[in-house]
Motif scaffolding. Structure first.
Motif, mmCIF file in Angstrom:
data_model
loop_
_atom_site.group_PDB
_atom_site.id
_atom_site.type_symbol
_atom_site.label_atom_id
_atom_site.label_comp_id
_atom_site.label_asym_id
_atom_site.label_seq_id
_atom_site.Cartn_x
_atom_site.Cartn_y
_atom_site.Cartn_z
ATOM 1 N N ASP A 45 -1.668 22.506 -5.720
ATOM 2 C CA ASP A 45 -0.667 21.995 -6.671
ATOM 3 C C ASP A 45 0.524 22.943 -6.740
ATOM 4 O O ASP A 45 0.757 23.625 -7.737
ATOM 5 C CB ASP A 45 -1.308 21.804 -8.056
ATOM 6 C CG ASP A 45 -0.396 21.014 -8.993
ATOM 7 O OD1 ASP A 45 0.563 20.368 -8.494
ATOM 8 O OD2 ASP A 45 -0.620 21.040 -10.218
ATOM 9 N N LEU A 46 1.294 22.950 -5.657
ATOM 10 C CA LEU A 46 2.444 23.857 -5.575
ATOM 11 C C LEU A 46 3.594 23.416 -6.480
ATOM 12 O O LEU A 46 4.441 24.215 -6.847
ATOM 13 C CB LEU A 46 2.959 23.930 -4.134
ATOM 14 C CG LEU A 46 2.069 24.570 -3.077
ATOM 15 C CD1 LEU A 46 2.814 24.624 -1.746
ATOM 16 C CD2 LEU A 46 1.660 25.971 -3.489
ATOM 17 N N LYS A 47 3.657 22.118 -6.791
ATOM 18 C CA LYS A 47 4.810 21.560 -7.547
ATOM 19 C C LYS A 47 6.131 22.059 -6.921
ATOM 20 O O LYS A 47 7.018 22.591 -7.605
ATOM 21 C CB LYS A 47 4.761 21.919 -9.027
ATOM 22 C CG LYS A 47 3.598 21.279 -9.803
ATOM 23 C CD LYS A 47 3.786 21.409 -11.304
ATOM 24 C CE LYS A 47 2.705 20.730 -12.122
ATOM 25 N NZ LYS A 47 1.453 21.470 -12.236
ATOM 26 N N THR A 48 6.245 21.879 -5.631
ATOM 27 C CA THR A 48 7.408 22.374 -4.880
ATOM 28 C C THR A 48 8.698 21.700 -5.339
ATOM 29 O O THR A 48 8.738 20.500 -5.611
ATOM 30 C CB THR A 48 7.183 22.123 -3.372
ATOM 31 O OG1 THR A 48 6.141 22.993 -2.947
ATOM 32 C CG2 THR A 48 8.437 22.376 -2.556
ATOM 33 N N MET A 49 9.766 22.522 -5.402
ATOM 34 C CA MET A 49 11.082 22.028 -5.839
ATOM 35 C C MET A 49 12.126 22.217 -4.735
ATOM 36 O O MET A 49 13.142 21.538 -4.718
ATOM 37 C CB MET A 49 11.476 22.812 -7.103
ATOM 38 C CG MET A 49 12.715 22.323 -7.783
ATOM 39 S SD MET A 49 12.468 20.665 -8.436
ATOM 40 C CE MET A 49 14.123 20.332 -9.001
ATOM 41 N N ASP A 50 11.889 23.159 -3.835
ATOM 42 C CA ASP A 50 12.851 23.439 -2.763
ATOM 43 C C ASP A 50 12.079 24.106 -1.615
ATOM 44 O O ASP A 50 10.901 24.460 -1.794
ATOM 45 C CB ASP A 50 13.950 24.373 -3.295
ATOM 46 C CG ASP A 50 15.118 24.500 -2.326
ATOM 47 O OD1 ASP A 50 15.297 23.610 -1.480
ATOM 48 O OD2 ASP A 50 15.847 25.500 -2.425
ATOM 49 N N ALA A 51 12.741 24.259 -0.480
ATOM 50 C CA ALA A 51 12.087 24.835 0.708
ATOM 51 C C ALA A 51 10.785 24.093 0.979
ATOM 52 O O ALA A 51 9.735 24.683 1.264
ATOM 53 C CB ALA A 51 11.825 26.333 0.513
ATOM 54 N N ALA A 52 10.862 22.772 0.887
ATOM 55 C CA ALA A 52 9.653 21.951 0.837
ATOM 56 C C ALA A 52 8.867 21.976 2.145
ATOM 57 O O ALA A 52 7.643 22.116 2.127
ATOM 58 C CB ALA A 52 10.027 20.522 0.461
ATOM 59 N N ALA A 53 9.565 21.839 3.274
ATOM 60 C CA ALA A 53 8.849 21.808 4.551
ATOM 61 C C ALA A 53 8.100 23.121 4.755
ATOM 62 O O ALA A 53 6.939 23.141 5.167
ATOM 63 C CB ALA A 53 9.824 21.559 5.696
ATOM 64 N N TYR A 54 8.757 24.243 4.402
ATOM 65 C CA TYR A 54 8.129 25.565 4.574
ATOM 66 C C TYR A 54 6.887 25.696 3.688
ATOM 67 O O TYR A 54 5.836 26.178 4.132
ATOM 68 C CB TYR A 54 9.160 26.648 4.235
ATOM 69 C CG TYR A 54 8.643 28.049 4.438
ATOM 70 C CD1 TYR A 54 8.479 28.576 5.713
ATOM 71 C CD2 TYR A 54 8.308 28.843 3.336
ATOM 72 C CE1 TYR A 54 7.994 29.864 5.895
ATOM 73 C CE2 TYR A 54 7.818 30.130 3.513
ATOM 74 C CZ TYR A 54 7.667 30.638 4.794
ATOM 75 O OH TYR A 54 7.174 31.910 4.976
ATOM 76 N N GLU A 55 7.011 25.261 2.437
ATOM 77 C CA GLU A 55 5.863 25.396 1.535
ATOM 78 C C GLU A 55 4.709 24.484 1.953
ATOM 79 O O GLU A 55 3.541 24.865 1.856
ATOM 80 C CB GLU A 55 6.295 25.117 0.084
ATOM 81 C CG GLU A 55 7.203 26.205 -0.456
ATOM 82 C CD GLU A 55 7.333 26.243 -1.971
ATOM 83 O OE1 GLU A 55 8.124 27.057 -2.454
ATOM 84 O OE2 GLU A 55 6.653 25.460 -2.676
ATOM 85 N N VAL A 56 5.038 23.289 2.434
ATOM 86 C CA VAL A 56 3.979 22.384 2.920
ATOM 87 C C VAL A 56 3.306 23.016 4.140
ATOM 88 O O VAL A 56 2.079 22.991 4.271
ATOM 89 C CB VAL A 56 4.545 20.977 3.243
ATOM 90 C CG1 VAL A 56 3.532 20.145 4.023
ATOM 91 C CG2 VAL A 56 4.955 20.253 1.958
ATOM 92 N N GLN A 57 4.115 23.588 5.014
ATOM 93 C CA GLN A 57 3.550 24.242 6.209
ATOM 94 C C GLN A 57 2.573 25.357 5.808
ATOM 95 O O GLN A 57 1.438 25.431 6.295
ATOM 96 C CB GLN A 57 4.686 24.835 7.058
ATOM 97 C CG GLN A 57 4.205 25.489 8.340
ATOM 98 C CD GLN A 57 5.239 26.455 8.923
ATOM 99 O OE1 GLN A 57 6.430 26.391 8.611
ATOM 100 N NE2 GLN A 57 4.789 27.355 9.758
ATOM 101 N N LYS A 58 2.997 26.221 4.881
ATOM 102 C CA LYS A 58 2.159 27.367 4.491
ATOM 103 C C LYS A 58 0.882 26.901 3.781
ATOM 104 O O LYS A 58 -0.198 27.451 4.010
ATOM 105 C CB LYS A 58 2.950 28.331 3.587
ATOM 106 C CG LYS A 58 4.055 29.048 4.329
ATOM 107 C CD LYS A 58 3.467 29.935 5.437
ATOM 108 C CE LYS A 58 4.491 30.358 6.453
ATOM 109 N NZ LYS A 58 3.925 30.904 7.683
#
Ligand SMILES: O=C([C@H](O)CO)[C@H](O)[C@H](O)COP(=O)(O)O
Length: 210
Positions: free
Chosen positions: A59-72
């Motif tokens: 549950d990262l609740k990503t707001m930006d740098a989305a592709a990078y956070e999904v990758q990690k």
């Protein structure tokens, strides 16, 4: 309909203890935002390694740098990663594209979205896997829930799975089930109870009877 256990207010060893108790009654284990902020993505890896038969949601609740956070998160063995519905369209599209590359899924959390109907329609067209209505802790504290919002997205979402989260307990589960979401997310309603296994088993039974 599937059941996801959300773990927020515990550390990694405590999370493992809770999951061990309810493992057979849940489909997905969510490593909640507070755990990831405090412990890092190793919480996702450790829970996936301990419970390989369960899907693990980061549950990262990503707001930006989305592709990078999904990758990690995918590299850390998450099966599903969350991004916020209030993020830019470019971020959502980047998350979807990266998740496809990684063989993982994206759940969009509609927390704090004002026009739920319009945003859910747009997100559905972007090809996200799940769209989730969510009343967070701070709005639960002032008496809000997401049951009406669930009906709203059920009316417009054609491709994605629908999900609901926020303060769901045994006594409110029947109202949720009536709206037939694809995924029911429960945190304190299981993790905060004395008899976690008993409550999870009852919830699973109610969900299966649909
Ligand atoms: O996402 C959540 C919240 O924002 C804290 O991170 C919770 O996992 C979600 O609300 C489900 O937990 P409960 O509301 O306790 O059911």
């Amino acid at each position: 309909m599937e059941l996801q256990l959300a773990l927020d207010l515990v550390n990694i060893p405590e999370a493992k203890e809770v999951v061990k108790e309810v493992e057979e009654h849940i489909d997905i284990v969510e490593i909640g935002t507070p755990i990831i902020k405090i412990e890092g993505l190793k919480a996702v890896t450790e829970l996936k390694e301990a419970f390989p038969n369960l899907q693990v949601l980061a549950d990262l609740k990503t707001m930006d740098a989305a592709a990078y956070e999904v990758q990690k998160a995918s590299e850390a063995k998450a099966d599903i990663v969350t991004i916020l519905g209030v993020a830019e369209d470019e971020s959502i599209k980047g998350a979807v594209e990266e998740a496809k590359k990684q063989g993982t899924k994206v759940l969009v959390d509609l927390i704090a979205v004002k026009d739920i109907e319009t945003r859910a329609k747009e997100l559905d067209e972007f090809g996200v896997d799940y769209i989730c209505v969510h009343t967070g802790y701070d709005m639960q504290a002032v008496g809000k829930n997401s049951f009406e919002d669930l009906q709203t997205i059920k009316g417009v979402v054609k491709n994605a799975k629908t999900a609901v989260a926020g303060g769901i307990k045994l006594d409110t589960l029947p109202e949720v089930i009536k709206a037939q979401p694809d995924l029911v997310i429960v945190g304190g309603g299981i993790a905060g109870q004395d008899d976690k296994k008993g409550v999870a088993a009852k919830m699973q039974q109610m969900i299966q009877e649909g």
